[in-house]
Design a protein around this motif. Structure first.
Motif, mmCIF file in Angstrom:
data_model
loop_
_atom_site.group_PDB
_atom_site.id
_atom_site.type_symbol
_atom_site.label_atom_id
_atom_site.label_comp_id
_atom_site.label_asym_id
_atom_site.label_seq_id
_atom_site.Cartn_x
_atom_site.Cartn_y
_atom_site.Cartn_z
ATOM 1 N N PHE A 173 0.808 -1.223 0.000
ATOM 2 C CA PHE A 173 0.000 0.000 0.000
ATOM 3 C C PHE A 173 0.842 1.275 0.000
ATOM 4 O O PHE A 173 0.288 2.377 0.090
ATOM 5 N N ALA A 174 2.152 1.138 -0.069
ATOM 6 C CA ALA A 174 3.020 2.325 -0.129
ATOM 7 C C ALA A 174 2.678 3.155 -1.363
ATOM 8 O O ALA A 174 2.318 2.614 -2.419
ATOM 9 N N ALA A 175 2.786 4.458 -1.232
ATOM 10 C CA ALA A 175 2.395 5.358 -2.324
ATOM 11 C C ALA A 175 3.299 5.217 -3.535
ATOM 12 O O ALA A 175 2.869 5.414 -4.677
ATOM 13 N N ASN A 176 4.567 4.882 -3.318
ATOM 14 C CA ASN A 176 5.516 4.727 -4.415
ATOM 15 C C ASN A 176 6.667 3.839 -3.950
ATOM 16 O O ASN A 176 6.714 3.416 -2.784
ATOM 17 N N ARG A 177 7.597 3.566 -4.850
ATOM 18 C CA ARG A 177 8.692 2.660 -4.527
ATOM 19 C C ARG A 177 9.624 3.232 -3.463
ATOM 20 O O ARG A 177 10.110 2.510 -2.591
ATOM 21 N N GLY A 178 9.880 4.518 -3.530
ATOM 22 C CA GLY A 178 10.733 5.142 -2.527
ATOM 23 C C GLY A 178 10.137 5.013 -1.141
ATOM 24 O O GLY A 178 10.853 4.734 -0.169
ATOM 25 N N GLN A 179 8.825 5.218 -1.037
ATOM 26 C CA GLN A 179 8.171 5.082 0.266
ATOM 27 C C GLN A 179 8.200 3.634 0.741
ATOM 28 O O GLN A 179 8.324 3.376 1.939
ATOM 29 N N ALA A 180 8.109 2.668 -0.182
ATOM 30 C CA ALA A 180 8.183 1.255 0.196
ATOM 31 C C ALA A 180 9.526 0.938 0.845
ATOM 32 O O ALA A 180 9.598 0.237 1.860
ATOM 33 N N ILE A 181 10.603 1.457 0.266
ATOM 34 C CA ILE A 181 11.931 1.232 0.848
ATOM 35 C C ILE A 181 12.017 1.894 2.221
ATOM 36 O O ILE A 181 12.597 1.338 3.166
ATOM 37 N N VAL A 230 13.629 8.659 12.203
ATOM 38 C CA VAL A 230 13.211 10.051 11.984
ATOM 39 C C VAL A 230 14.007 10.650 10.829
ATOM 40 O O VAL A 230 13.468 11.375 9.984
ATOM 41 N N TRP A 231 15.277 10.344 10.753
ATOM 42 C CA TRP A 231 16.156 10.852 9.694
ATOM 43 C C TRP A 231 15.679 10.361 8.328
ATOM 44 O O TRP A 231 15.641 11.115 7.358
ATOM 45 N N VAL A 232 15.314 9.064 8.274
ATOM 46 C CA VAL A 232 14.853 8.472 7.010
ATOM 47 C C VAL A 232 13.510 9.046 6.593
ATOM 48 O O VAL A 232 13.314 9.462 5.447
ATOM 49 N N VAL A 233 12.554 9.046 7.524
ATOM 50 C CA VAL A 233 11.193 9.497 7.202
ATOM 51 C C VAL A 233 11.148 10.995 6.942
ATOM 52 O O VAL A 233 10.333 11.483 6.157
ATOM 53 N N GLY A 234 12.058 11.745 7.576
ATOM 54 C CA GLY A 234 12.056 13.193 7.400
ATOM 55 C C GLY A 234 12.498 13.641 6.027
ATOM 56 O O GLY A 234 12.228 14.767 5.622
ATOM 57 N N ALA A 260 4.237 15.180 8.162
ATOM 58 C CA ALA A 260 3.591 15.284 6.854
ATOM 59 C C ALA A 260 3.717 13.978 6.077
ATOM 60 O O ALA A 260 2.757 13.517 5.445
ATOM 61 N N ASN A 261 4.911 13.360 6.126
ATOM 62 C CA ASN A 261 5.116 12.093 5.414
ATOM 63 C C ASN A 261 4.244 10.984 5.982
ATOM 64 O O ASN A 261 3.633 10.208 5.238
ATOM 65 N N VAL A 262 4.191 10.890 7.303
ATOM 66 C CA VAL A 262 3.390 9.844 7.936
ATOM 67 C C VAL A 262 1.906 10.061 7.658
ATOM 68 O O VAL A 262 1.169 9.120 7.344
ATOM 69 N N SER A 263 1.450 11.293 7.761
ATOM 70 C CA SER A 263 0.027 11.579 7.535
ATOM 71 C C SER A 263 -0.381 11.391 6.088
ATOM 72 O O SER A 263 -1.567 11.224 5.791
ATOM 73 N N SER A 264 0.600 11.382 5.173
ATOM 74 C CA SER A 264 0.260 11.158 3.770
ATOM 75 C C SER A 264 -0.138 9.712 3.503
ATOM 76 O O SER A 264 -0.841 9.416 2.529
ATOM 77 N N ASN A 265 0.304 8.796 4.360
ATOM 78 C CA ASN A 265 -0.054 7.377 4.217
ATOM 79 C C ASN A 265 -0.013 6.705 5.586
ATOM 80 O O ASN A 265 0.841 5.859 5.847
ATOM 81 N N PRO A 266 -0.940 7.082 6.477
ATOM 82 C CA PRO A 266 -0.886 6.548 7.842
ATOM 83 C C PRO A 266 -1.071 5.035 7.906
ATOM 84 O O PRO A 266 -0.546 4.390 8.810
ATOM 85 N N LEU A 267 -1.806 4.460 6.943
ATOM 86 C CA LEU A 267 -2.018 3.012 6.955
ATOM 87 C C LEU A 267 -0.703 2.257 6.817
ATOM 88 O O LEU A 267 -0.382 1.374 7.619
ATOM 89 N N SER A 268 0.088 2.612 5.808
ATOM 90 C CA SER A 268 1.347 1.906 5.583
ATOM 91 C C SER A 268 2.338 2.126 6.721
ATOM 92 O O SER A 268 2.989 1.179 7.190
ATOM 93 N N TYR A 269 2.461 3.378 7.184
ATOM 94 C CA TYR A 269 3.397 3.648 8.278
ATOM 95 C C TYR A 269 2.938 2.955 9.563
ATOM 96 O O TYR A 269 3.761 2.420 10.319
ATOM 97 N N GLY A 270 1.628 2.948 9.799
ATOM 98 C CA GLY A 270 1.106 2.266 10.980
ATOM 99 C C GLY A 270 1.344 0.766 10.931
ATOM 100 O O GLY A 270 1.720 0.150 11.931
#
Length: 302
Positions: free
Chosen positions: A89-97, A138-142, A154-164
């Motif tokens: 469910f990641a928004a894109n490949r970068g977010q999946a990594i 935090v460094w990675v997600v930021g 902002a990053n977490v709220s853009s896809n709370p399901l995947s981060y959760g």
């Protein structure tokens, strides 16, 4: 009756398992893009179950201690679903990594729970190790520019399901590791757990709105590689921890985030920034510090 492998051979098998696990994030994301998040995950664990039965044999459920069978099943299935769906469910490949790195908070959480649940002793170095790993996340997600709480939010709220799901998976796997250590009694239920994971995902797929699975030769090949890599990783790791050099294998396993990020970046053709790699290094170093803080310190009462 086959004899057990030598210590060096078993250690090599364990190291191979670490390498295979380093491919999981990239491979799961690739299969999810071809078959859908839920359908792809269901297929992966179905194929993985078949490979595990071939490698380990049919699970003998009656031989498993009941606490391990019940708690291990629930925790393993929950973790694998969290991991696979967070990547799917990641928004894109970068977010999946990125989510794969969040998942690798589990070593630190495992140490924390080992202290709280199993009475594991640890030096004060465990605290900076945990702090360093969390800072790495935090460094990675930021993203670029280092620590920015507003950017992280902002990053977490853009896809709370995947981060959760990724964060929950890290906590769940830490519980699984401690439950297995306490209750498994040397048994390995991973083949059974894979089957249960596949069954739950197929039920979820049946109630989902995902389209029919688009089978094509390249997609089937990637699916077989993914299921085979996951199954072989678990099977080889089991041999490694039973007969190999545990100290070496434990150290090697903490470099999985680096291997995972490197492979996923290549497999998914994704360019990662220096900031991202700095965060990966922090997570890895923090996990190693946590492990070192408990090494050679038996649990209380032992």
């Amino acid at each position: 009756m086959q004899s057990a492998p030598s210590r060096n051979a078993a250690t090599l098998m364990g190291v191979m398992a670490v390498v295979l696990w380093g491919t999981v994030v990239g491979l799961i994301r690739g299969v999810s893009e071809r078959f859908g998040p839920i359908g792809g995950a269901a297929l992966i664990y179905t194929v993985g179950s078949a490979f595990l039965v071939l490698l380990l044999g049919w699970p003998r459920v009656r031989s498993f201690p009941r606490p391990y069978l019940v708690s291990g099943s629930l925790l393993f299935v929950a973790y694998e679903i969290c991991l696979s769906l967070s990547l799917g469910f990641a928004a894109n490949r970068g977010q999946a990594i990125e989510l794969g790195i969040v998942n690798y908070l589990w070593p630190c959480f495992t140490v924390i729970l080992a202290i709280l649940i199993n009475g594991q002793r640890a030096s004060v170095w465990v605290l900076p190790g945990i702090a360093l790993s969390l800072c790495g996340i935090v460094w990675v997600v930021g993203g670029d520019g280092g620590v920015s709480w507003s950017r992280v939010a902002a990053n977490v709220s853009s896809n709370p399901l995947s981060y959760g799901l990724a964060f929950s998976g890290a906590v769940i796997w830490a519980f699984y590791c401690n439950v297995t250590k306490r209750y498994a009694d040397g048994k390995n239920g991973v083949a059974l757990f894979f089957m249960l994971t596949a069954a739950v995902l197929w039920i979820k797929y049946g109630f989902s709105a995902e389209p029919a699975l688009p089978f094509a030769w390249p997609a089937v090949l990637e699916l077989c590689v993914t299921g085979g890599a996951m199954a072989a990783g678990y099977a080889l790791w089991n041999v490694g921890i039973l007969s190999g050099n545990l100290t070496l294998l434990a150290t090697a396993s903490y470099f999985t985030p680096v291997l995972s990020t490197f492979f996923a970046a290549i497999w998914l053709s994704t360019r990662l920034t220096m900031t991202f790699w700095q965060g990966v290094a922090m997570v890895t170093a923090g996990s190693l510090i946590c492990w070192a803080a408990t090494r050679g310190r038996p649990a209380r009462g032992k």
